[in-house]
Design a protein around this motif. Structure first.
Motif: not given
Lengths: 285, 425
Positions: A81, A84, A86, A89, A91, A114, A117, A120-122
């Motif tokens: 994670k 990219n 992720m 998100t 905190d 944005v 991502r 680098v897709g997931m």
């Protein structure tokens, strides 16, 4: 801390070795047969007070499949994670160190998350199609990124993506059908098609087959092998056979440390670290 | 079974334990079932009582008048200015010719509601060609007569202890015998405003007042509440001040409604000088009250959208605002609307805050907008329940039936939305 001690043949001495193991240094990284696409250096991550990654150095080769293996809680999904962002998100997450994509730090202020991502897709553990039509699922990414100028172009992207994901023949007649009505395996291939539709450079897969039956799993594995020609793929898996089947490079993690990384054949046939050997032979983990 | 290995789960002791367990289970079920039965009993008793008392409120008594608009009483040039009391008396004398004394005259006039005289006048005012002709008009009976015909007057009581004297009862019986009295469905009940006369009072003004009020409430509280909830649930950082706001919103939901009424009085009337008794003030006050309900319902609805959908959209490069507007909010909408409707239904049934902002006035005219003086359904019920006339008793129950019907309808819509559109994961 370590899962089982009884199973380890050398007893406490061996367990002590587990505890003392250190994450791989930059100079110990293996030679790759391909250029580096992504690179982490000294990557540390904390969830609040709890450290989940302890200075990971890792090179991810272009157009190869790199598998992350290791027992639960070893940090392999966390690292995935990071590639990219992720983790943004959450905190409580704090990150130190560098993650590079084509040599540029992705955590730099100048990098738009944005855009990152999109590059680098997931694909996630549980198939998570949007509860919309098959078409809208695949078209969503191109739509938000403005990749298609008109409906015909969008249609073409959708068809190409579904074909590449090996799903076109099964769904071409029901593109307007609700995606959640597909089987689990089809849903996961749809999620892959949805990721491909954005034309990423790297595809991250987080245990993509763990919710699927063996036949669907085999299809996804075939697909991963085909996708390797055009994409750099990183896959987290609990299934060691799967890692051996689909990947060219394997990285073994334990308690937030990268213990071993090398060509998949080398890792599975002649692991350098005793802990890796114990894990792949099923002695612990 | 001799020689067989003894199991802990066989034998007399085990049987006893098992029986005790089943007995306990039976008692547990019986108690729950009993509670349910008690609730059903309350419900049936409550609804049944209201409907039994209220149904006659939807029926009204009318008297047939053979009206002759003689030129003696009505001037063709100014038909509305005529003397209609003698016309009504003449019409009634066609059935009861011997009623000629002053007391008889008064009794005859007492049969017809004030609205009846208005009806007689309106007929000729609308069509002046009627002057000099005879027409048949059904007019509403006075409330006492309505009560008498519906059997709410005990004829066995001594005369001085009932509101209708023997003379009047005699007249009514004559009219009934002649077929000049009928009970009809009271459509006017739904279209007219309040009145001092129970037989003329309608729920229309209160329904309209409630409508304008809820419209204001919805327009203010829904967008505000949803937006606030989206921020708290999707964007707010986990910081101390957010926690403080959250706790306060939850507390706000538990604040007694009369306090909101006081707030409305202080802010909307005394500071902002909005019109007193107007649905706009009631609506704003109820919006304050409904806001926390909507925030809480929306947050629950947003929480119900699985994180995997957010991850999927984020993973494709959607911005946080796109994730919310494209995916999370549409998916949360059925549950969110359900919560909002329940909040609205709560607001519809609220009376205490409206008493504080003056929506408790006696208002005859139908409100044509949120700025007109109006009353609301629950307040109308309160007003009528407070009225001494026997005729308002059934009106009160009828109004309660109308309010309950609205509440049931709103909750029905909420259930439908949830059943029809909610996606289960």
């Amino acid at each position: 801390m370590v899962a089982t001690t009884e199973a380890a043949p050398a007893g406490t001495a061996r367990t002590a070795a587990y505890e003392d193991a250190v994450t791989i240094a930059v100079e110990d990284l293996p030679k790759l047969d391909a250029p580096v696409k992504m690179r982490t250096r000294g990557l540390k991550l904390w969830y609040g007070d709890k450290q989940a990654l302890t200075g990971i150095n890792l090179d991810i080769p272009l157009n190869r499949v790199t598998a992350f293996i290791g027992p639960s809680g070893c940090g392999k999904t966390t690292l995935l994670k990071c590639l990219n962002r992720m983790n943004d998100t959450i905190d409580t997450v704090r990150i130190e160190g560098r993650v590079g994509l084509d040599g540029a730090d992705i955590n730099d202020r100048s990098v738009d998350v944005v855009q990152l991502r999109a590059r680098v897709g997931m694909v996630f553990q549980k198939p998570n199609p949007f509860p919309k039509s098959v078409y809208d699922n695949v078209a969503y990414g191109p739509r938000i990124h403005g990749l298609a100028g008109n409906r015909a172009e969008l249609d073409a992207i959708v068809e190409r993506s579904l074909r590449r994901a090996g799903l076109w023949d099964e769904v071409s007649g029901r593109l307007d059908g609700v995606a959640t009505g597909l089987s689990g395996g089809q849903q996961q291939r749809l999620c892959i098609a949805r990721t491909i539709a954005v034309s990423p450079e790297v595809i991250l897969m987080d245990e993509p087959c763990s919710a699927l039956d063996p036949i669907s799993t085999a299809r996804i594995e075939e697909l991963i092998d085909e996708l390797r020609e055009n994409y750099t793929i990183v896959i987290v898996t609990h299934n060691l056979q799967q890692a051996a089947r689909v990947s060219q490079y394997t990285a073994f993690f334990h308690l937030g440390r990268l213990i071993e990384v090398d060509g998949t054949a080398e890792v599975f046939q002649s692991p350098r670290h005793a802990m890796t050997e114990d894990y792949i032979t099923g002695r612990f983990g | 079974m001799a020689g067989a290995p003894t199991s802990l789960h066989m034998g007399a002791a085990a049987q006893r334990r098992l029986r005790r367990r089943y007995a306990r289970e039976f008692r547990f079920k019986a108690v729950s079932l009993g509670a349910l039965g008690l609730m059903a009993l309350f419900l049936v008793g409550f609804i049944g009582g209201i409907v039994a008392k209220g149904w006659s409120g939807f029926v009204t008594t009318e008297i047939r008048l053979d009206v002759t608009y003689s030129e003696r009483h009505v001037d063709a040039g100014d038909p509305a200015g005529g003397g209609f009391r003698p016309i009504v008396v003449e019409a009634l004398r066609k059935v009861i010719p011997e009623a000629t004394e002053r007391d008889d005259m008064r009794a005859l006039l007492g049969l017809v509601s004030n609205g009846g005289f208005v009806a007689v006048r309106d007929a000729v005012a609308e069509d002046p060609s009627l002057v000099g002709k005879a027409v048949e008009i059904w007019v509403p009976a006075a409330s006492d007569i309505d009560m008498l015909v519906k059997g709410h007057v005990d004829r066995g009581l001594p005369e001085d202890r009932r509101r209708t004297d023997d003379r009047t009862i005699g007249f009514v019986d004559r009219l009934e015998a002649a077929g000049d009295i009928r009970a009809t469905f009271n459509w006017d009940f739904f279209t007219t405003g309040d009145s001092r006369e129970p037989e003329l009072a309608g729920i229309g003004g209160a329904v309209l007042g409630s409508f304008w009020m809820l419209l204001v409430t919805f327009l203010v509280s829904f967008p505000t509440g949803v937006a606030a909830a989206v921020f708290l649930e999707e964007f707010a950082p986990r910081k101390k001040w957010v926690d403080v706001i959250e706790v306060n919103i939850n507390n706000l939901a538990a604040v007694p409604s009369i306090v909101f009424g006081l707030l409305g009085l202080a802010v909307f009337l005394n500071v902002m000088h909005l019109p007193r008794s107007a649905p706009v003030v009631g609506g704003l006050t109820l919006a304050l009250m409904t806001l926390p309900t909507i925030v809480i319902a929306t947050r629950a609805a947003l929480k119900g959208v699985p994180p995997s959908i957010r991850e999927a959209a984020l993973g494709l490069g959607a911005s946080p605002a796109q994730v919310v507007s494209h995916h999370v909010l549409p998916l949360a909408l059925p549950r969110l609307l359900t919560g909002a409707i329940v909040g609205m239904a709560q607001a519809l049934g609220e009376s205490a805050p409206l008493l504080m902002i003056g929506m408790v006035a006696f208002i005859v005219d139908l409100p044509s907008g949120p700025m007109d003086a109006a009353t609301a359904l629950p307040v109308q019920i309160y007003l009528w329940a407070d009225s001494p006339e026997r005729g308002f008793v059934e009106k009160t129950s009828a109004a309660i039936v109308v309010l309950l019907a609205f509440l049931v309808a709103m909750n029905g819509v909420a259930v439908y939305l949830r059943q029809r559109f909610e996606i289960r994961w």
